[in-house]
Every structure is written in C-alpha cells, then in structure tokens.
Design an enzyme around this catalytic site. Sequence first.
Site, PDB file in Angstrom:
ATOM      1  N   GLY A   1     -20.047 -27.546 -19.840  1.00 41.74           N
ATOM      2  CA  GLY A   1     -21.046 -26.535 -20.244  1.00 41.74           C
ATOM      3  C   GLY A   1     -21.204 -26.531 -21.764  1.00 41.74           C
ATOM      4  O   GLY A   1     -20.210 -26.484 -22.482  1.00 41.74           O
TER       5      GLY A   1
ATOM      6  N   ARG B   1     -21.925 -33.300 -16.370  1.00 43.43           N
ATOM      7  CA  ARG B   1     -20.661 -33.277 -15.621  1.00 43.43           C
ATOM      8  C   ARG B   1     -20.682 -34.565 -14.792  1.00 43.43           C
ATOM      9  O   ARG B   1     -21.612 -34.780 -14.026  1.00 43.43           O
ATOM     10  CB  ARG B   1     -20.591 -32.041 -14.726  1.00 43.43           C
ATOM     11  CG  ARG B   1     -20.696 -30.714 -15.529  1.00 43.43           C
ATOM     12  CD  ARG B   1     -20.379 -29.515 -14.645  1.00 43.43           C
ATOM     13  NE  ARG B   1     -20.883 -28.264 -15.194  1.00 43.43           N
ATOM     14  CZ  ARG B   1     -20.181 -27.453 -16.008  1.00 43.43           C
ATOM     15  NH1 ARG B   1     -18.991 -27.785 -16.404  1.00 43.43           N
ATOM     16  NH2 ARG B   1     -20.709 -26.315 -16.430  1.00 43.43           N
TER      17      ARG B   1
ATOM     18  N   ASP C   1     -12.103 -26.819 -20.338  1.00 39.80           N
ATOM     19  CA  ASP C   1     -10.892 -27.297 -19.641  1.00 39.80           C
ATOM     20  C   ASP C   1     -11.124 -28.581 -18.845  1.00 39.80           C
ATOM     21  O   ASP C   1     -10.272 -29.481 -18.871  1.00 39.80           O
ATOM     22  CB  ASP C   1     -10.294 -26.189 -18.762  1.00 39.80           C
ATOM     23  CG  ASP C   1     -11.303 -25.558 -17.827  1.00 39.80           C
ATOM     24  OD1 ASP C   1     -12.506 -25.901 -17.903  1.00 39.80           O
ATOM     25  OD2 ASP C   1     -10.904 -24.712 -17.006  1.00 39.80           O
TER      26      ASP C   1
ATOM     27  N   THR D   1     -16.314 -23.959 -25.480  1.00 41.45           N
ATOM     28  CA  THR D   1     -16.773 -23.285 -24.252  1.00 41.45           C
ATOM     29  C   THR D   1     -16.989 -21.816 -24.580  1.00 41.45           C
ATOM     30  O   THR D   1     -16.185 -21.218 -25.308  1.00 41.45           O
ATOM     31  CB  THR D   1     -15.757 -23.394 -23.093  1.00 41.45           C
ATOM     32  OG1 THR D   1     -16.114 -22.444 -22.070  1.00 41.45           O
ATOM     33  CG2 THR D   1     -14.333 -23.098 -23.510  1.00 41.45           C
TER      34      THR D   1
ATOM     35  N   ASP E   1     -16.507 -19.481 -22.613  1.00 42.33           N
ATOM     36  CA  ASP E   1     -15.605 -18.655 -21.801  1.00 42.33           C
ATOM     37  C   ASP E   1     -14.332 -18.225 -22.525  1.00 42.33           C
ATOM     38  O   ASP E   1     -13.660 -17.297 -22.076  1.00 42.33           O
ATOM     39  CB  ASP E   1     -15.211 -19.397 -20.520  1.00 42.33           C
ATOM     40  CG  ASP E   1     -16.368 -19.535 -19.555  1.00 42.33           C
ATOM     41  OD1 ASP E   1     -17.415 -18.904 -19.791  1.00 42.33           O
ATOM     42  OD2 ASP E   1     -16.239 -20.282 -18.574  1.00 42.33           O
TER      43      ASP E   1
ATOM     44  N   ASP F   1     -11.502 -19.540 -22.524  1.00 42.06           N
ATOM     45  CA  ASP F   1     -10.355 -19.541 -21.602  1.00 42.06           C
ATOM     46  C   ASP F   1      -9.403 -20.705 -21.834  1.00 42.06           C
ATOM     47  O   ASP F   1      -8.759 -21.166 -20.897  1.00 42.06           O
ATOM     48  CB  ASP F   1     -10.864 -19.538 -20.150  1.00 42.06           C
ATOM     49  CG  ASP F   1     -11.772 -20.721 -19.863  1.00 42.06           C
ATOM     50  OD1 ASP F   1     -12.192 -21.421 -20.812  1.00 42.06           O
ATOM     51  OD2 ASP F   1     -12.064 -20.958 -18.678  1.00 42.06           O
TER      52      ASP F   1
ATOM     53  N   ARG G   1     -16.367 -17.843 -15.276  1.00 42.96           N
ATOM     54  CA  ARG G   1     -16.089 -18.269 -13.894  1.00 42.96           C
ATOM     55  C   ARG G   1     -14.673 -17.876 -13.476  1.00 42.96           C
ATOM     56  O   ARG G   1     -14.447 -17.424 -12.379  1.00 42.96           O
ATOM     57  CB  ARG G   1     -16.272 -19.789 -13.844  1.00 42.96           C
ATOM     58  CG  ARG G   1     -16.459 -20.361 -12.508  1.00 42.96           C
ATOM     59  CD  ARG G   1     -16.781 -21.827 -12.571  1.00 42.96           C
ATOM     60  NE  ARG G   1     -16.496 -22.440 -13.880  1.00 42.96           N
ATOM     61  CZ  ARG G   1     -17.027 -23.554 -14.317  1.00 42.96           C
ATOM     62  NH1 ARG G   1     -17.922 -24.167 -13.583  1.00 42.96           N
ATOM     63  NH2 ARG G   1     -16.707 -24.068 -15.479  1.00 42.96           N
TER      64      ARG G   1
HETATM   65  O1  F6P Z   1     -19.286 -23.092 -19.648  1.00 39.38           O
HETATM   66  C1  F6P Z   1     -18.611 -22.331 -18.712  1.00 39.38           C
HETATM   67  C2  F6P Z   1     -19.585 -21.567 -17.928  1.00 39.38           C
HETATM   68  O2  F6P Z   1     -20.344 -20.904 -18.860  1.00 39.38           O
HETATM   69  C3  F6P Z   1     -19.044 -20.623 -16.863  1.00 39.38           C
HETATM   70  O3  F6P Z   1     -18.762 -19.330 -17.302  1.00 39.38           O
HETATM   71  C4  F6P Z   1     -20.125 -20.669 -15.817  1.00 39.38           C
HETATM   72  O4  F6P Z   1     -19.672 -20.333 -14.557  1.00 39.38           O
HETATM   73  C5  F6P Z   1     -20.522 -22.098 -15.879  1.00 39.38           C
HETATM   74  O5  F6P Z   1     -20.399 -22.470 -17.227  1.00 39.38           O
HETATM   75  C6  F6P Z   1     -21.899 -22.424 -15.347  1.00 39.38           C
HETATM   76  O6  F6P Z   1     -22.204 -23.713 -15.739  1.00 39.38           O
HETATM   77  P1  F6P Z   1     -23.321 -24.647 -15.119  1.00 39.38           P
HETATM   78  O7  F6P Z   1     -24.442 -23.792 -14.667  1.00 39.38           O
HETATM   79  O8  F6P Z   1     -23.672 -25.554 -16.243  1.00 39.38           O
HETATM   80  O9  F6P Z   1     -22.663 -25.391 -14.012  1.00 39.38           O
END
Ligand code: F6P
Length: 327
Positions: free
Chosen positions: A14, A75, A106, A129, A131, A133, A175
């Site tokens: 992300g 990804r 991560d 990120t 998040d 985290d 998430r």
């Molecule tokens: O980058 C992490 C995050 O922002 C999470 O909090 C979220 O669930 C996820 O990315 C969603 O990512 P995508 O829509 O790109 O799969």
Amino acid sequence: MSDIKKIGVFTSGGDAPGMNACLRAVVRKAISSNLEVVGILRGYQGMIEADFIELDSESVSNIIQKGGTVLKSARSNEFRTPEGREKAAKNLRDQGIEGLIAIGGDGTLAGAAVFYNEHKIPVVGCPGTIDNDLFGTDETIGFDTALNTAIENIDKIRDTADAHDRLFLVEVMGRDAGFIALHSGIGGGAEVVMIPETLTDLEDAKTSIHALMSRQHRSSIIVIAEGDEIGGATDIAKMMREDVRFDDIDLRVCILGHTQRGGSPSARDRVLATRLGVAAVEALIGGHANVMVGIINNVVKLTPSKNVWSRKKSINYELWGLTQLLS
Ligand code: F6P
C-alpha cells in the site's frame, strides 16, 4: 563496510504519503556516496519483469511534496513463489545491482527477508505504511499525513452530525492495527473509539452514548478501525440498528477509506522520510543486510527484519486511557 557500487530502490504494498520524499533522500544520498541507483518500478513485480530505470539527482526533483509513489506500487503473487524470486534475483544480478532499499510495510519487509535468505542480496527496509504497525520505529512514513486527513474529515462530519443530532460511525484504515483510529479519535474528540487491540463491547458503547444523550449531547462520533475484532463500521451499524436500545438514535456510517492514503505528505512525514532514506543508504554502505531503519525516541535505529513483522508493536495504552476518560 561494503564495497557495493550499484543499488536498487523500490516501493511496494500500500502506498503511503512520504514515499517519494524517502526515494528522493535515498537517491541523493546514494549519489553523494558515489553509488549508482536504479529505480525498480511496481515493487517486486517490476523486479521479476526487469522494469528498471536509471535514477539521478534530477529524476527526483520536485517529488518531495507529492503523494503516492512515482515508482508505482503493486502486490506481487509471483514473488511469493521461489521461481518468481529466482527470476527477480537473476534480473538484479544482470543489472549489477548489489544491494536493495525496500520502502513499504510488513508484507514488503517479510518478502525482503525471504529474498535475502535465498539469494543473499542485502536489503535494507524503510517503514512506509499509513498503518504505523511496524515494530522497530515509533512512526512509519505516511502515518502522520493519514492521521491529519482522518481528523480533517472527522471535523467535517462533526458539523453535519451536530446539525442533525446524529450518531456517526467513522471507519478509518488499519487492517490489523488501531493506531490511526486511536490517534484520530483523540485528535477528533470522538466519544468512543473501537480498535482491534482492545475488546470492543457494544453494551459499553451504548451506555456511553445514552449517558451523553441524557446530558443533551445529541450528536456523537464513534471512530472504528476497519480491523476491529467485532467488525468494521458497516457491521457495527447493523448490530446497533438491530438493537432496540439504539432505536431512538439516528445513525450514519462514513468510511474514510483510501482518502487516507493520498495527499501531499505532512511536514512531519517529509522529515521522517528524509531521515530514514539517508539512514537506509548508510546502513547498506555500512554492510548491514536484512534490517529495517526506524526512529525510536528521535534516534535512528536498525532492527532485524524478522523482528519487524514477528513482534507486534503496541499501541500507547496511556492514549487509550484518555479516550475512556474524556468522552
Ligand atoms: O496500507 C495498509 C492499508 O492501508 C490497510 O490499512 C488497508 O486495509 C489496506 O492498506 C488496503 O489496501 P489495498 O486496498 O491497496 O489492498
């Protein structure tokens, strides 16, 4: 010290505001240290497809203020296979790339560790990120900007909530972690915060909301992390609507979603990203591999990559206590 002459840099997973500022710092620090730099487009997928561009000082001009990532992100399922990683390693070696800087979360850093163990190409990670985290750094690149975006939106929602005497359930990203929810809940003055790190009890939430309403406090905001263990805002709204004790409350859901990932990085994120980008190049030059650079108590620290995802970063329970005290 290593004798690396050429490095590759990529962003993956992300995107997060500040990734470009980090890239700029990596490229300029590398060039000033007499290293050549190759940009790998679309993260691990670009590595597998040899999607490479030469980067010089000029190619990173005018990007420090931009959200997203000029290197693009993806990804890659193929990189999860040994064959995909074999292709990626061959492409890097053909290009003369002897070290990597990975900017991501991560999943990105876990991939980098597997890759290092198999192919021994040194990788240094930069935590990118929204998040927040990742173990090994107080803050990740993008968290501060996302937080400000969330708070800006919560302020706007409060205006309309107040005008209509409504309860709003505002869902923010995270998430698996409640950092954005906890901090934006405090900054936005939320009446209730729900995060995966603590048990969510709808009975408690009801008691708080009813107590507030009996004090003529007719509008309220509940900030919910998308990964809360009882569900996101839509699930929780359903549970509340099916409950007679919430019948008298006019309730709406607002999911802030990917708005939190975009926008120009905040000053704090730009400074953080710049420090981490420079530190990552220094770590590679210093012969480190399979580590992440982070900042803890305002000091740059290196953390073994395996700790970054195997150890869980704790939320600040003092802040959690404040959400309980101040609503
Ligand atoms: O980058 C992490 C995050 O922002 C999470 O909090 C979220 O669930 C996820 O990315 C969603 O990512 P995508 O829509 O790109 O799969």
